[in-house]
Design an enzyme around this catalytic site. Structure first.
Site, mmCIF file in Angstrom:
data_model
loop_
_atom_site.group_PDB
_atom_site.id
_atom_site.type_symbol
_atom_site.label_atom_id
_atom_site.label_comp_id
_atom_site.label_asym_id
_atom_site.label_seq_id
_atom_site.Cartn_x
_atom_site.Cartn_y
_atom_site.Cartn_z
ATOM 1 N N GLU A 255 0.836 -1.213 0.000
ATOM 2 C CA GLU A 255 0.000 0.000 0.000
ATOM 3 C C GLU A 255 0.862 1.251 0.000
ATOM 4 O O GLU A 255 1.825 1.351 0.774
ATOM 5 C CB GLU A 255 -0.890 -0.046 1.245
ATOM 6 C CG GLU A 255 -2.306 0.349 0.997
ATOM 7 C CD GLU A 255 -3.059 -0.589 0.059
ATOM 8 O OE1 GLU A 255 -3.125 -0.286 -1.150
ATOM 9 O OE2 GLU A 255 -3.596 -1.595 0.537
ATOM 10 N N THR B 256 2.906 2.045 -2.110
ATOM 11 C CA THR B 256 4.230 1.734 -2.651
ATOM 12 C C THR B 256 4.292 2.030 -4.154
ATOM 13 O O THR B 256 5.369 2.208 -4.694
ATOM 14 C CB THR B 256 4.569 0.245 -2.426
ATOM 15 O OG1 THR B 256 3.416 -0.526 -2.767
ATOM 16 C CG2 THR B 256 4.937 -0.019 -0.985
ATOM 17 N N ASP B 257 3.109 2.098 -4.817
ATOM 18 C CA ASP B 257 3.166 2.207 -6.294
ATOM 19 C C ASP B 257 3.799 3.509 -6.763
ATOM 20 O O ASP B 257 4.691 3.519 -7.603
ATOM 21 C CB ASP B 257 1.799 1.938 -6.954
ATOM 22 C CG ASP B 257 0.662 2.861 -6.561
ATOM 23 O OD1 ASP B 257 0.843 3.704 -5.647
ATOM 24 O OD2 ASP B 257 -0.422 2.753 -7.172
ATOM 25 N N SER C 275 -11.531 0.450 -6.168
ATOM 26 C CA SER C 275 -11.169 0.981 -7.487
ATOM 27 C C SER C 275 -12.297 0.967 -8.512
ATOM 28 O O SER C 275 -12.117 0.527 -9.652
ATOM 29 C CB SER C 275 -9.967 0.233 -8.062
ATOM 30 O OG SER C 275 -8.847 0.546 -7.320
ATOM 31 N N SER D 279 -13.204 3.522 -9.896
ATOM 32 C CA SER D 279 -12.771 4.454 -10.946
ATOM 33 C C SER D 279 -11.863 3.762 -11.960
ATOM 34 O O SER D 279 -12.029 3.938 -13.173
ATOM 35 C CB SER D 279 -12.093 5.682 -10.349
ATOM 36 O OG SER D 279 -11.096 5.304 -9.448
ATOM 37 N N ASP E 207 -3.987 0.379 -9.605
ATOM 38 C CA ASP E 207 -5.387 -0.017 -9.773
ATOM 39 C C ASP E 207 -5.684 -0.408 -11.222
ATOM 40 O O ASP E 207 -6.320 -1.432 -11.492
ATOM 41 C CB ASP E 207 -6.315 1.125 -9.350
ATOM 42 C CG ASP E 207 -6.008 1.602 -7.938
ATOM 43 O OD1 ASP E 207 -5.356 0.866 -7.195
ATOM 44 O OD2 ASP E 207 -6.429 2.724 -7.599
ATOM 45 N N TYR F 199 -4.240 11.751 0.893
ATOM 46 C CA TYR F 199 -3.474 10.939 -0.057
ATOM 47 C C TYR F 199 -2.310 11.757 -0.630
ATOM 48 O O TYR F 199 -1.157 11.321 -0.645
ATOM 49 C CB TYR F 199 -4.391 10.450 -1.184
ATOM 50 C CG TYR F 199 -3.722 9.498 -2.148
ATOM 51 C CD1 TYR F 199 -3.821 8.127 -1.986
ATOM 52 C CD2 TYR F 199 -2.969 9.977 -3.215
ATOM 53 C CE1 TYR F 199 -3.197 7.243 -2.867
ATOM 54 C CE2 TYR F 199 -2.334 9.111 -4.101
ATOM 55 C CZ TYR F 199 -2.471 7.747 -3.920
ATOM 56 O OH TYR F 199 -1.842 6.887 -4.797
HETATM 57 C C1 GLA Z 1 -5.194 4.263 -4.281
HETATM 58 C C2 GLA Z 1 -4.418 4.667 -5.531
HETATM 59 C C3 GLA Z 1 -3.325 3.653 -5.852
HETATM 60 C C4 GLA Z 1 -2.460 3.354 -4.640
HETATM 61 C C5 GLA Z 1 -3.337 3.066 -3.412
HETATM 62 C C6 GLA Z 1 -2.525 2.929 -2.160
HETATM 63 O O1 GLA Z 1 -5.912 3.088 -4.532
HETATM 64 O O2 GLA Z 1 -5.290 4.775 -6.626
HETATM 65 O O3 GLA Z 1 -2.552 4.122 -6.937
HETATM 66 O O4 GLA Z 1 -1.565 4.401 -4.399
HETATM 67 O O5 GLA Z 1 -4.313 4.070 -3.199
HETATM 68 O O6 GLA Z 1 -1.748 1.778 -2.203
#
Ligand code: GLA
Length: 386
Positions: free
Chosen positions: A35, A37-38, A130, A132, A176, A228
């Site tokens: 989480e 980390t992307d 997700s 979206s 996502d 975020y």
């Molecule tokens: C959301 C974002 C992702 C990722 C997560 C946290 O889902 O869309 O890109 O950063 O939060 O891991």
């Protein structure tokens, strides 16, 4: 699933008065681990779920794009020549943002025909699953087909991310859309967010008698505002102060030095990302060597790190996780961006109903709103339906 398809076709016909050229669908996702980390160019391990967004699309003879959905009471219309992030607002920024982003990454928007789209989804909104990315990925594969663009799926994922970043205005990473586009049945997508190399990892939940329960707190969140972006900024600050391009370049062994260099808050944000990357690698290895019943401690540790170091959990998520852990779950953690949404619990099938009852009871006892709990299954990524 076939119900939604029928409804989408009927919705398209009623609204636009002709048969669509085809239907496409894309799933929501659960992140098993990895989480925040992307966007730090690290590792993630999400899977596509059996909740999908379905779209019907018809091509037009002019250059107008129209989008409508079962969840909004309007048809949004724009000329392809006018497509730009400034002209896109509200829910329509997701599908139309993808058309714009395709233009930024390869499609010649001056040469392609306009389209009509109708959208329906059973991916819950605001639950951290997700919804979206499911819309973006369905629209991306549909336009890729009808505009004959031949873009590969990793490229389509980056196009969905561009739409989300620029048209929707949420500074999110690549996880996502990658899960929604690359997911496969019974498997997770192990993605290196730096190289964008991915590997399909067998989860084996069913064979081990396990199910994955979503515990949706009902507390909704938006990544276009607030926490975020703040967390992302802290990570970027930490990387700058440590003299690296991204936190991917920091390892667990570097943490003592980081503690000396960074202020306490930035250090804890960094420690979450660094240890979470390691937990993703450990989870992949454990799944391969010992199967899913052995990954519980890693899920639990991930939650603690998000609660204490990254500080993105909320009381409802903590309660869901603790209740799961006290009622037979192998492991549990909040999933997604945080500040609301859902937690997940990996649990033996036989213990499931006991846990669901316990969660309802615990939320009622704490005066929290009624949670929604349901099982999800690792499913196939985006596909053409007809
Ligand atoms: C959301 C974002 C992702 C990722 C997560 C946290 O889902 O869309 O890109 O950063 O939060 O891991």
């Amino acid at each position: 699933m076939s119900d939604i398809r029928d409804e989408v076709r009927a919705g398209f016909n009623t609204l636009y008065g002709y048969e669509p050229a085809g239907m496409w669908s894309a799933p929501g996702r659960v992140n098993l681990i990895g989480e925040h980390t992307d966007y730090n160019k690290g590792f993630v391990l999400p899977f596509a779920i059996n909740r999908r967004t379905v779209i019907a699309l018809g091509l037009r003879e002019d250059r107008v794009a129209r989008v409508a959905s079962s969840f909004a009471d309007e048809v949004v219309e724009i000329d392809l020549a006018e497509l730009s992030p400034e002209h896109l607002h509200g829910w329509a920024a997701y599908p139309l943002g993808v058309a714009w982003a395709l233009g930024e990454r390869g499609a010649d928007l001056a040469a392609v025909p306009g389209f009509d789209i109708f959208i329906e989804s059973d991916v819950p909104v605001g639950a951290g699953l997700s919804s979206s990315a499911a819309i973006e990925s369905a629209v991306a594969i549909a336009l890729n087909d009808v505009w004959c663009l031949r873009l590969d799926r990793p490229t389509l994922a980056s196009i969905g991310q561009l739409a989300e970043n620029e048209a929707v205005g949420a500074p999110t990473g690549i996880m996502d859309q990658s899960a929604s586009l690359l997911g496969q049945k019974d498997s997770a997508v192990f993605l290196d967010c730096r190289s964008l190399d991915s590997e399909i990892i067998d989860l084996g939940f069913d064979a081990a008698g396990l199910v994955l329960l979503i515990m949706d707190t009902g507390v909704s969140h938006s990544h276009a505002t607030g926490g975020y972006a703040e967390r992302r900024a802290s990570c970027e600050l930490g990387a700058r102060m440590l003299g690296v391009e991204s936190l991917r370049d920091v390892t667990v062994d570097d943490l003592p030095r980081a503690r000396e260099t960074l202020d306490d808050v930035t250090f804890r944000r960094v420690r979450h990302v660094v240890t979470e990357n390691q937990r993703v690698l450990d989870t992949v290895r454990t799944l391969r060597e010992s199967g899913p019943t052995a990954i519980g401690d890693l899920l639990d540790a991930s939650h603690l790190s998000m609660r204490n170091d990254f500080e993105i959990s909320i009381a409802e998520l903590d309660l869901a996780v603790e209740t799961a852990q006290a009622n037979g779950a192998i492991g549990a953690r909040m999933t997604g961006g945080g500040f609301g949404g859902a937690a997940i619990a990996l649990i033996h099938r036989d213990d499931l109903s006991r846990l669901q009852v316990a969660i309802d009871g615990a939320f009622a006892e704490h005066g929290f709103g009624q949670p929604d709990t349901f099982v999800v299954v690792p499913a196939q990524g985006a596909s053409r339906e007809s």
